[in-house]
Enzyme design. Structure first.
Site, PDB file in Angstrom:
ATOM      1  N   ILE A  99       0.758  -1.125   0.066  1.00  0.00           N
ATOM      2  CA  ILE A  99      -0.020   0.088  -0.055  1.00  0.00           C
ATOM      3  C   ILE A  99       0.741   1.195   0.020  1.00  0.00           C
ATOM      4  O   ILE A  99       0.299   2.185  -0.199  1.00  0.00           O
ATOM      5  CB  ILE A  99      -0.991  -0.084   1.125  1.00  0.00           C
ATOM      6  CG1 ILE A  99      -0.153  -0.122   2.489  1.00  0.00           C
ATOM      7  CG2 ILE A  99      -1.935  -0.986   1.007  1.00  0.00           C
ATOM      8  CD1 ILE A  99      -1.168   0.093   3.762  1.00  0.00           C
ATOM      9  N   GLY A 100       2.204   1.154  -0.059  1.00  0.00           N
ATOM     10  CA  GLY A 100       3.042   2.205   0.048  1.00  0.00           C
ATOM     11  C   GLY A 100       4.431   1.952  -0.156  1.00  0.00           C
ATOM     12  O   GLY A 100       4.939   0.673   0.125  1.00  0.00           O
ATOM     13  N   THR A 125      12.154   4.602  -0.713  1.00  0.00           N
ATOM     14  CA  THR A 125      13.504   4.091  -1.312  1.00  0.00           C
ATOM     15  C   THR A 125      14.046   3.002  -0.397  1.00  0.00           C
ATOM     16  O   THR A 125      14.719   2.093  -0.943  1.00  0.00           O
ATOM     17  CB  THR A 125      14.543   5.350  -1.024  1.00  0.00           C
ATOM     18  OG1 THR A 125      13.988   6.416  -1.897  1.00  0.00           O
ATOM     19  CG2 THR A 125      15.984   4.830  -1.647  1.00  0.00           C
ATOM     20  N   PHE A 126      13.976   2.947   0.996  1.00  0.00           N
ATOM     21  CA  PHE A 126      14.268   1.915   1.608  1.00  0.00           C
ATOM     22  C   PHE A 126      13.041   1.020   2.388  1.00  0.00           C
ATOM     23  O   PHE A 126      13.418   0.338   3.069  1.00  0.00           O
ATOM     24  CB  PHE A 126      15.063   2.662   3.239  1.00  0.00           C
ATOM     25  CG  PHE A 126      16.080   3.567   2.297  1.00  0.00           C
ATOM     26  CD1 PHE A 126      17.329   2.983   2.080  1.00  0.00           C
ATOM     27  CD2 PHE A 126      16.041   5.034   2.522  1.00  0.00           C
ATOM     28  CE1 PHE A 126      18.294   3.699   1.641  1.00  0.00           C
ATOM     29  CE2 PHE A 126      17.302   5.549   1.946  1.00  0.00           C
ATOM     30  CZ  PHE A 126      18.410   5.018   1.524  1.00  0.00           C
ATOM     31  N   VAL A 184       5.336  -0.660   2.709  1.00  0.00           N
ATOM     32  CA  VAL A 184       4.332  -0.714   3.549  1.00  0.00           C
ATOM     33  C   VAL A 184       3.207  -1.656   3.050  1.00  0.00           C
ATOM     34  O   VAL A 184       2.633  -1.322   2.014  1.00  0.00           O
ATOM     35  CB  VAL A 184       3.780   0.666   3.843  1.00  0.00           C
ATOM     36  CG1 VAL A 184       2.546   0.381   4.976  1.00  0.00           C
ATOM     37  CG2 VAL A 184       4.708   1.610   4.468  1.00  0.00           C
ATOM     38  N   LYS A 220       5.297  -1.878   8.034  1.00  0.00           N
ATOM     39  CA  LYS A 220       6.405  -1.127   7.465  1.00  0.00           C
ATOM     40  C   LYS A 220       7.728  -2.065   7.348  1.00  0.00           C
ATOM     41  O   LYS A 220       8.189  -2.309   8.290  1.00  0.00           O
ATOM     42  CB  LYS A 220       6.813   0.035   8.033  1.00  0.00           C
ATOM     43  CG  LYS A 220       7.789   0.865   7.366  1.00  0.00           C
ATOM     44  CD  LYS A 220       7.973   2.077   7.934  1.00  0.00           C
ATOM     45  CE  LYS A 220       8.867   3.285   7.074  1.00  0.00           C
ATOM     46  NZ  LYS A 220       9.124   4.654   7.884  1.00  0.00           N
ATOM     47  N   ASP A 239       8.750  17.099   9.556  1.00  0.00           N
ATOM     48  CA  ASP A 239       7.958  17.046   8.195  1.00  0.00           C
ATOM     49  C   ASP A 239       6.606  16.958   7.907  1.00  0.00           C
ATOM     50  O   ASP A 239       6.040  15.890   7.438  1.00  0.00           O
ATOM     51  CB  ASP A 239       8.837  15.708   7.698  1.00  0.00           C
ATOM     52  CG  ASP A 239       8.638  15.518   5.977  1.00  0.00           C
ATOM     53  OD1 ASP A 239       8.625  16.449   5.371  1.00  0.00           O
ATOM     54  OD2 ASP A 239       8.615  14.355   5.529  1.00  0.00           O
ATOM     55  N   LYS A 260       3.223  17.709   6.489  1.00  0.00           N
ATOM     56  CA  LYS A 260       2.862  17.859   5.326  1.00  0.00           C
ATOM     57  C   LYS A 260       1.605  17.241   4.816  1.00  0.00           C
ATOM     58  O   LYS A 260       1.315  16.113   5.554  1.00  0.00           O
ATOM     59  CB  LYS A 260       4.099  17.737   4.080  1.00  0.00           C
ATOM     60  CG  LYS A 260       4.417  16.337   4.191  1.00  0.00           C
ATOM     61  CD  LYS A 260       5.408  16.102   3.013  1.00  0.00           C
ATOM     62  CE  LYS A 260       5.923  14.783   3.211  1.00  0.00           C
ATOM     63  NZ  LYS A 260       7.259  14.294   2.201  1.00  0.00           N
ATOM     64  N   ASN A 293       1.502  13.518   5.212  1.00  0.00           N
ATOM     65  CA  ASN A 293       1.681  12.785   6.481  1.00  0.00           C
ATOM     66  C   ASN A 293       0.517  12.909   7.435  1.00  0.00           C
ATOM     67  O   ASN A 293       0.860  12.851   8.607  1.00  0.00           O
ATOM     68  CB  ASN A 293       2.878  13.413   6.940  1.00  0.00           C
ATOM     69  CG  ASN A 293       4.111  12.938   6.334  1.00  0.00           C
ATOM     70  OD1 ASN A 293       4.274  11.595   5.676  1.00  0.00           O
ATOM     71  ND2 ASN A 293       5.194  13.354   6.426  1.00  0.00           N
ATOM     72  N   ASP A 307       4.460   9.150   9.819  1.00  0.00           N
ATOM     73  CA  ASP A 307       5.702   9.303   9.443  1.00  0.00           C
ATOM     74  C   ASP A 307       6.457  10.357  10.417  1.00  0.00           C
ATOM     75  O   ASP A 307       6.812  11.573   9.935  1.00  0.00           O
ATOM     76  CB  ASP A 307       5.848   9.777   7.772  1.00  0.00           C
ATOM     77  CG  ASP A 307       6.897   9.480   7.197  1.00  0.00           C
ATOM     78  OD1 ASP A 307       8.026   9.317   8.065  1.00  0.00           O
ATOM     79  OD2 ASP A 307       7.071   9.460   6.099  1.00  0.00           O
ATOM     80  N   THR A 312      10.067  19.353   3.550  1.00  0.00           N
ATOM     81  CA  THR A 312       9.538  19.446   2.273  1.00  0.00           C
ATOM     82  C   THR A 312       9.520  20.766   1.945  1.00  0.00           C
ATOM     83  O   THR A 312       8.861  21.683   2.501  1.00  0.00           O
ATOM     84  CB  THR A 312       8.080  18.669   2.104  1.00  0.00           C
ATOM     85  OG1 THR A 312       8.295  17.327   2.412  1.00  0.00           O
ATOM     86  CG2 THR A 312       7.886  18.683   0.631  1.00  0.00           C
TER      87      THR A 312
END
Length: 471
Positions: free
Chosen positions: A19-20, A23-24, A27, A42, A136, A138, A141, A154, A176
């Site tokens: 569902i997500g 890069t690392f 989810v 996750k 972060d 935004k 999140n 997050d 961001t």
């Protein structure tokens, strides 16, 4: 997950679709086999975490989520580790992103926006009281639960008060760009609490206005006709020039707080936004003052919840140990496409979809789906045949595919993930998701792909949505 075979099991959790993806980490949707409760897991690759020296950052994120126990924060249930993976089990939030409302319905009325903003301020105030700075905040999140309550997620870039230097400030530039406070950008140190409040102010502006106060989307018109220009004594190509000029112009906008409140805002709302988006952190309004603001106080109710002081960080260290006694059991069986249960299908509907973006290309999604009556093996083969002429390398693993464009786009190489799910013996659902790159380029790719798969596609997501409306 309701089929004859479980695709993957981690401890007591049956693991389903992705569902997500970042890069690392990925989810995935999962279900607690003991209670039936849906969760999000996750999954991080230990080798990548170690290679990129992210162990302390991951430990800090887990520790922070264990420390923050608030009704408006995504809950962390437990942390597990295997020989190769780290599993962070989280609350599965089904209401989508708060800003899906903006994407789908435009700006909010003040009463509705105020309720979400009150929940956000309460959450941020609680985090700061625990020495946690999100850094972060935004749209992506901020999630909503099934009852429409805010859930902050997050905490990967969060900082703890112990990271503050001798000067009393944080010094890591992160976040961001459109939501970052000017003092974070000037690289001279900043107070985590006032920086978070700036981001809250930007979010309130977007809720009420329907657009960002600081935005680089229309600055491209300033230099569309120029191909090469000198910057700081160097020659940059058009694409590099775009990035440099946009960043510089956006930085000027934010540093000088160059924004204008739209005329439909009430005086109280505009005044509060202006006090929050004060470029000087020393004179910026603080949370105690916000709580006393007349516009903010309307219908305000402070959350009441029981806080248990039972934070245990033993499992945080245990997941990084190589000892077998600390490893969770993993079982895999991927000979058949993953079967979908009713809950997963409902969670994919437009009303509950977590995949909407809030950005310039608001009409474009970063994931889409179609159904097919073709056999799963044939679907995979047809997708591979279709994408190779479009310049994509294909990496297959059972009924999953990773498609990577060998040519870099405006946000790097476009990576697309696909997976085939079994809905019924003769019906499959195919999810096509942007894993990396530009959303507009993904949209163009999907249009080309769907044209090449005319014989495979039975119904697109829009067709399914239209059927539901007619029903």
């Amino acid at each position: 997950m309701n089929g004859n075979k479980v695709r993957r099991r981690v401890g007591k959790y049956e693991v389903g679709r992705t569902i997500g993806e970042g890069t690392f980490a990925k989810v995935k949707f999962a279900k607690n086999s003991e209670t039936g409760e849906p969760v999000a897991i996750k999954i991080l690759d230990k080798e990548k975490v170690l290679k990129h020296k992210m162990v302390e950052q991951i430990k800090r994120e887990i520790a922070i989520m264990k420390l923050i126990k608030h009704p408006n924060v995504v809950r962390l249930y437990e942390v597990m580790g295997s020989k190769t993976k780290i599993f962070i089990v989280l609350e599965f939030v089904t209401g989508g992103e708060l800003f899906d409302k903006i994407v789908n319905h435009g700006r909010m009325k003040e009463d509705e926006a105020r309720r979400y903003f009150q929940q956000l301020i309460n959450t941020v105030d609680y985090c700061h009281s625990r020495g946690v700075y999100h850094r972060d905040l935004k749209p992506e999140n901020l999630l909503l639960d099934i009852c429409g309550n805010l859930k902050v997620s997050d905490f990967g870039l969060s900082a703890l008060s112990r990271q503050v230097r001798d000067d009393g400030l944080l010094h890591t530039t992160c976040g961001t760009p459109n939501y970052v406070a000017p003092e974070v950008l000037n690289d001279r140190g900043y107070d985590g609490s006032t920086a978070d409040l700036w981001s809250c102010g930007v979010i309130l502006f977007v809720l009420l206005a329907g657009y960002l106060p600081f935005d680089d989307s229309n600055l491209m018109n300033l230099y569309k006709k120029v191909s090469i220009v000198p910057i700081f004594g160097l020659l940059f190509s058009y694409s590099m020039m775009d990035v440099c000029l946009l960043d510089m112009l956006l930085y000027v906008q934010i540093s000088d707080a160059e924004f204008t409140c739209p005329p439909w805002l009430s005086f109280g709302a505009a005044k509060l936004i202006t006090r929050i988006l004060d470029p000087n952190p020393m004179t910026r309004i603080m949370i105690p003052e916000i709580l006393e603001d007349e516009w903010f106080k309307k219908d305000y109710k402070r959350p009441v919840f029981e806080e248990k002081d039972d934070t245990n960080l033993d499992d945080v260290d245990a997941v990084f140990k190589d000892s077998e006694e600390h490893h969770v059991t993993e079982k895999k069986d991927e000979e058949q496409p993953a079967a979908m249960n009713a809950f997963e299908l409902i969670s994919m509907s437009k009303g509950l979809n977590l995949g909407n973006l809030f950005e310039i290309e608001q009409e474009f999604k970063r994931e889409t789906r179609f159904t097919s009556r073709c056999p799963a093996n044939e679907i995979v083969s047809k997708i591979e045949e279709a994408v190779k002429p479009l310049g994509f390398d294909v990496h297959k693993k059972n009924y999953k595919m990773k498609l990577e464009n060998v040519k870099a786009g405006r946000k790097g190489n476009l990576n697309v993930a696909t997976e085939v799910f079994q809905v019924a013996p003769s019906l499959h659902m195919v999810e096509v998701r942007k894993a990396k790159g530009d959303t507009l380029e993904f949209h163009k790719f999907y249009k080309n792909l769907s044209t090449r798969l005319k014989d495979v596609v039975w119904k697109t997501e829009d067709d399914m949505h239209d059927d539901n409306n007619q029903g």
